[in-house]
Design a protein around this motif. Structure first.
Motif, mmCIF file in Angstrom:
data_model
loop_
_atom_site.group_PDB
_atom_site.id
_atom_site.type_symbol
_atom_site.label_atom_id
_atom_site.label_comp_id
_atom_site.label_asym_id
_atom_site.label_seq_id
_atom_site.Cartn_x
_atom_site.Cartn_y
_atom_site.Cartn_z
ATOM 1 N N LYS A 132 0.703 -1.198 0.133
ATOM 2 C CA LYS A 132 0.151 -0.108 -0.167
ATOM 3 C C LYS A 132 0.936 1.215 0.057
ATOM 4 O O LYS A 132 0.560 2.107 -0.778
ATOM 5 C CB LYS A 132 -0.891 0.053 1.091
ATOM 6 N N GLY A 133 1.873 1.202 0.801
ATOM 7 C CA GLY A 133 2.655 2.220 1.084
ATOM 8 C C GLY A 133 3.540 2.812 -0.191
ATOM 9 O O GLY A 133 3.775 4.131 -0.596
ATOM 10 N N THR A 134 3.919 1.827 -1.105
ATOM 11 C CA THR A 134 4.307 1.859 -2.618
ATOM 12 C C THR A 134 3.525 2.143 -3.523
ATOM 13 O O THR A 134 3.902 2.136 -4.817
ATOM 14 C CB THR A 134 5.252 0.910 -2.752
ATOM 15 N N GLY A 135 2.298 2.536 -3.369
ATOM 16 C CA GLY A 135 1.271 2.682 -4.567
ATOM 17 C C GLY A 135 0.628 1.456 -5.447
ATOM 18 O O GLY A 135 0.214 1.656 -6.361
ATOM 19 N N ARG A 136 1.116 0.384 -4.769
ATOM 20 C CA ARG A 136 0.779 -1.099 -5.574
ATOM 21 C C ARG A 136 -0.580 -1.579 -4.728
ATOM 22 O O ARG A 136 -0.933 -0.799 -3.877
ATOM 23 C CB ARG A 136 1.617 -2.053 -5.334
ATOM 24 N N VAL A 137 -1.108 -2.522 -5.390
ATOM 25 C CA VAL A 137 -2.441 -2.962 -5.115
ATOM 26 C C VAL A 137 -2.267 -4.535 -4.254
ATOM 27 O O VAL A 137 -1.699 -5.374 -4.929
ATOM 28 C CB VAL A 137 -3.299 -3.362 -6.398
ATOM 29 N N ILE A 138 -2.827 -4.612 -3.347
ATOM 30 C CA ILE A 138 -2.797 -5.766 -2.635
ATOM 31 C C ILE A 138 -3.667 -6.826 -3.177
ATOM 32 O O ILE A 138 -4.812 -6.548 -3.203
ATOM 33 C CB ILE A 138 -3.204 -5.797 -0.891
ATOM 34 N N VAL A 139 -3.234 -8.219 -3.544
ATOM 35 C CA VAL A 139 -3.970 -9.206 -4.063
ATOM 36 C C VAL A 139 -3.853 -10.426 -3.252
ATOM 37 O O VAL A 139 -2.779 -10.945 -3.110
ATOM 38 C CB VAL A 139 -3.564 -9.310 -5.427
ATOM 39 N N ASN A 140 -5.035 -10.745 -2.611
ATOM 40 C CA ASN A 140 -4.946 -11.821 -1.597
ATOM 41 C C ASN A 140 -5.348 -13.140 -2.429
ATOM 42 O O ASN A 140 -6.354 -13.433 -2.898
ATOM 43 C CB ASN A 140 -5.929 -11.696 -0.657
ATOM 44 N N ASN A 141 -4.342 -13.989 -2.083
ATOM 45 C CA ASN A 141 -4.648 -15.403 -2.478
ATOM 46 C C ASN A 141 -4.657 -16.214 -1.057
ATOM 47 O O ASN A 141 -3.659 -16.750 -0.409
ATOM 48 C CB ASN A 141 -3.334 -15.916 -3.267
ATOM 49 N N THR A 142 -5.722 -16.116 -0.563
ATOM 50 C CA THR A 142 -5.993 -16.578 1.023
ATOM 51 C C THR A 142 -5.512 -17.983 1.045
ATOM 52 O O THR A 142 -6.275 -18.966 0.470
ATOM 53 C CB THR A 142 -7.307 -16.182 1.382
ATOM 54 N N LEU A 143 -4.887 -18.316 2.156
ATOM 55 C CA LEU A 143 -4.625 -19.690 2.245
ATOM 56 C C LEU A 143 -6.009 -20.512 2.842
ATOM 57 O O LEU A 143 -6.848 -20.058 3.504
ATOM 58 C CB LEU A 143 -3.283 -19.937 3.503
#
Length: 395
Positions: A132-143
């Motif tokens: 988030k801090g670098t302006g990218r998007v979190i994409v969750n591959n939840t276990l």
């Protein structure tokens, strides 16, 4: 070599320890006297050889600008060859002032603003903060979780890796906090999925030395020739020197090396390494195998104690030993609501463990705590947790 005194308790207050002195970093209501079972710091004194080496260097009287030399690289190569049969080329080893700064360098250098970076929650929370801090998007591959433990949702991973907007995967291996040590087949499958879609893998292998007796960690680079892999290793967790800002970033591919060097040198001027850190690295990797082996035997016995304790006092937890790390990931949701328990622990029972929610929504109901401490400290913390749960359930 004499047996380590791992049952001994030490007074670490007043040393600017995050774990002991800055507990309000977690919550302002945490008292100065709280028993800290949070944070991935061990409560074991570092190896005598490390203390002697650092003392000798300080007594020398000079701590000027330093750069790693052949002994530094040979120590790293020797450790990973001995412990994992991993042949690392000297020219593939890069110094970094810590793994998290390195991850920040890599995100900025190898991805673009707005691109997606895949993580596998519940997972070490600074990953998402850096994304988030670098302006990218979190994409969750939840276990996924069942009675046998955690596993990777490969169908979901493949779907997200195929999305051209997602250009990087952060792999936590062994996984923190759930303690999975990924198998050869799982790691190979991950690399093949990423290879087909030209996705960069950043493999965080900080806990590689901290596995159970029946578990084996495989460095991902020993299983594949896929070139878009960057591996991070460090001494911090292994030798209980987490406050020392040094890590090794392993990059084999020449194109990736050039990008790394441009980011770290031209934008951040990372070239020198602290002299004490260099001395520590050489000594730890060359002389302190015995210390790690003995500590891991003690940690193994603490996990056995924890399993028996929870079976007796909190049987609904159905706790199993993790395959790796010295961190217990415990689901107390069968008894109480996590926020309520966390508040009672810090306001009345004076013990601090980490609320699983900080590792992602799938951590709800869980708590993370260290077992790398004297047995007496572990038991005292567990006794307080049981008393707090009993108070909440009897209301």
């Amino acid at each position: 070599m004499s047996k380590l005194d791992l049952d001994r308790e030490y007074d670490r207050r007043g040393t600017n320890s995050v774990k002991w002195d800055h507990k309000n970093f977690v919550d302002s209501r945490v008292s100065k006297t709280a028993l800290p079972l949070w944070l991935s710091d061990m409560e074991f004194k570092i190896a005598d050889e490390i203390i002697e080496t650092l003392t000798k260097r300080v007594e020398h009287g000079f701590l000027g600008h330093s750069m790693p030399g052949d002994k530094y690289f040979e120590a790293i190569q020797g450790w990973y060859k001995r412990r994992f049969n991993w042949e690392i080329d000297k020219n593939s080893i890069f110094y970094s002032p810590g793994v998290l700064p390195a991850l920040g360098f890599i995100i900025r250098a190898f991805t673009e603003l707005g691109e997606g970076i895949i993580i596998q929650p519940p997972v070490f929370y600074p990953f998402s903060e850096l994304i988030k801090g670098t302006g990218r998007v979190i994409v969750n591959n939840t276990l996924t979780k069942d009675d046998d433990g955690y596993s990777i949702d490969f169908e979901d991973l493949e779907k997200k890796v195929k999305d051209p907007k997602n250009t990087m995967l952060i792999l936590c291996s062994p996984h923190n906090p759930v303690g999975r040590v990924w198998t050869k087949d799982e790691l190979i499958k991950i690399t093949e999925i990423c290879r087909k879609n030209d996705v960069l893998i950043f493999s965080d292998e900080l806990h590689c030395d901290l596995t159970r007796e029946n578990s084996t960690h495989y460095p991902i680079k020993t299983l594949t020739d896929y070139n878009k892999i960057i591996t991070a290793v460090a001494l911090g967790k292994t030798f209980n020197v987490g406050g020392v800002p040094i890590s090794q970033i392993i990059i084999d591919d020449n194109d990736l090396k050039l990008i790394w060097e441009k980011e770290t040198m031209e934008k951040h001027y990372i070239s020198f390494a602290p002299p004490l850190d260099i001395e520590l690295t050489e000594t730890a990797y060359n002389k302190c195998d015995y210390w790690v082996d003995e500590v891991m035997k003690y940690v193994e016995s603490n996990f056995d104690f924890l399993v028996d304790y929870l079976d007796e006092h909190l049987p609904k937890v159905k706790y199993k030993k993790p395959e790796g790390t010295f961190l217990a990931w415990i689901n107390l949701g069968a008894y109480v609501e996590s926020e309520e328990l966390f508040e009672l622990l810090i306001t009345k029972y004076d013990v601090l463990i980490e609320n699983g929610r900080v590792f992602g929504e799938s951590g709800d109901g869980y708590f993370r705590m260290t077992v790398a401490c004297p047995r007496s400290v572990l038991q005292e913390g567990l006794d307080r947790i049981v008393k707090a749960i009993k108070e909440l359930t009897e209301k």
